[in-house]
Design a protein around this motif. Structure first.
Motif, PDB file in Angstrom:
ATOM      1  N   UNK A   1      52.713  36.762  49.310  1.00 45.53           N
ATOM      2  CA  UNK A   1      52.024  36.789  50.740  1.00 45.53           C
ATOM      3  C   UNK A   1      50.471  37.085  50.605  1.00 45.53           C
ATOM      4  N   UNK A   2      50.095  37.872  49.528  1.00 37.28           N
ATOM      5  CA  UNK A   2      48.782  38.145  49.409  1.00 37.28           C
ATOM      6  C   UNK A   2      47.989  36.864  48.800  1.00 37.28           C
TER       7      UNK A   2
ATOM      8  N   UNK B   1      45.045  34.946  51.155  1.00 35.32           N
ATOM      9  CA  UNK B   1      43.792  34.518  50.513  1.00 35.32           C
ATOM     10  C   UNK B   1      43.671  32.867  50.737  1.00 35.32           C
ATOM     11  N   UNK B   2      44.588  32.196  50.638  1.00 35.69           N
ATOM     12  CA  UNK B   2      44.777  30.651  50.765  1.00 35.69           C
ATOM     13  C   UNK B   2      44.701  30.042  51.800  1.00 35.69           C
ATOM     14  N   UNK B   3      45.283  30.518  52.873  1.00 37.86           N
ATOM     15  CA  UNK B   3      45.422  30.135  54.254  1.00 37.86           C
ATOM     16  C   UNK B   3      43.793  30.585  54.990  1.00 37.86           C
ATOM     17  N   UNK B   4      43.537  31.832  54.800  1.00 40.23           N
ATOM     18  CA  UNK B   4      42.339  32.422  55.348  1.00 40.23           C
ATOM     19  C   UNK B   4      41.108  32.201  54.698  1.00 40.23           C
ATOM     20  N   UNK B   5      41.213  31.507  53.429  1.00 47.02           N
ATOM     21  CA  UNK B   5      39.947  31.199  52.675  1.00 47.02           C
ATOM     22  C   UNK B   5      39.111  32.412  52.421  1.00 47.02           C
TER      23      UNK B   5
ATOM     24  N   UNK C   1      52.523  33.185  63.761  1.00 47.80           N
ATOM     25  CA  UNK C   1      51.627  32.795  62.649  1.00 47.80           C
ATOM     26  C   UNK C   1      52.220  31.865  61.880  1.00 47.80           C
ATOM     27  N   UNK C   2      51.274  30.943  61.290  1.00 46.09           N
ATOM     28  CA  UNK C   2      51.888  29.684  60.407  1.00 46.09           C
ATOM     29  C   UNK C   2      52.414  30.192  59.129  1.00 46.09           C
ATOM     30  N   UNK C   3      52.338  31.229  58.738  1.00 45.83           N
ATOM     31  CA  UNK C   3      53.002  31.814  57.442  1.00 45.83           C
ATOM     32  C   UNK C   3      53.133  33.344  57.786  1.00 45.83           C
TER      33      UNK C   3
END
Length: 283
Positions: free
Chosen positions: A59-60, A64-68, A188-190
């Motif tokens: 999740x962490x 980081x990845x989805x929200x850049x 949310x998407x994830x």
């Protein structure tokens, strides 16, 4: 930008990311207030104990990845300079190594009265990162405390008097409740891939943390008995000098070995604990 916005940060700042849904929601709102990009002197830090569930680590990484947004992963390490090790999703400890190293160095187990695990595994690594890696003398620390957690927010004023940082609770200021957090992740998407039960994540933070209720621990053990092995191992080291408080995580309930045996003797799930103040690693 409107500085009345509780998510608009004072600089320099540390965003304390626990790896849970509430702190994830806070991070999203902070990013939104800053048009998707944090100021150069604002850092998101996740302190890994080695006893988080794999889903928490994923999740962490997903946030980081989805929200850049860069998220710094830190671990307490008694053998490293300034007692801190920088890791990432791939290199992070997953077998309780930082926690066990700390216990072995202290020679007694943490307990509800002496919660040194919170201080050494969460607070000190974040402080070391700000002081030694970023060179901050003073800073603001933002934690995910909601409006429906006034008892936790009340503790912040006491901490602020004796630390190098001012702790802020923007979710409390924005009157965010557990329902807001639930609604956000539902759409949310994830999401954190751990069960959400009544707005709580029983498997969040350290998997079988001694601050969790006994029934919560037993239910988690029933779903994954192997999680008990690490906690039983610590209690069978017979640390201390015969003092029960030193050799066990708690003296007011059965050992982890007995809790596990209890789950094996009872087929059905246990009623979840109703306690409002379960494990929390920011205070």
């Amino acid at each position: 930008m409107d500085k009345v916005n509780p998510y608009f940060l004072k600089n320099p700042s540390l965003i304390s990311f626990s790896g849970g849904r509430t702190s994830g929601y806070m991070l999203y709102q902070i990013l939104k207030a800053h048009n998707g990009k944090l100021p150069d002197d604002v850092f998101v830090v996740f302190a890994n104990t080695g006893k988080e569930m794999p889903q928490t680590l994923d999740f962490v990484h997903d946030c980081s990845t989805y929200w850049d947004v860069p998220i710094i992963w830190v671990e307490w390490d008694n053998n490293s300079k300034n007692k801190i090790r920088i890791v990432d999703h791939n290199s992070a400890s997953r077998k309780g190594e930082p926690y066990e190293q700390l216990i072995d160095s202290k020679k007694f187990l943490p307990n509800p009265v002496t919660r040194y695990c919170t201080s050494y595994l969460k607070i000190k690594p974040m402080r070391a990162y700000c002081m030694f890696h970023k060179g901050f003398e003073y800073w603001n620390s933002y934690v995910g405390l909601r409006y429906d957690e006034p008892h936790r927010v009340a503790r912040l004023s006491n901490r602020n008097k004796k630390e190098r940082w001012e702790t802020e609770g923007p979710l409390h200021d924005a009157k965010v409740t557990v329902q807001h957090v639930y609604d956000f992740w539902k759409n949310n998407e994830f999401d954190l891939r751990l069960p959400n039960i009544g707005g709580k994540t029983p498997q969040g933070n350290c998997d079988l943390c001694f601050l969790k209720g006994a029934n919560t621990i037993k239910n988690i053990m029933k779903s994954d008995p192997k999680l008990a092995e690490w906690w039983i191992k610590q209690e069978t080291k017979h640390l201390g000098t015969g003092n029960d408080r030193a050799a066990y995580f708690r003296k007011d309930r059965p050992s982890y070995a007995k809790l596990l045996k209890n789950t094996q003797d009872q087929l059905e799930l246990f009623e979840f604990d109703q306690a409002t103040d379960t494990c929390f690693c920011h205070d």
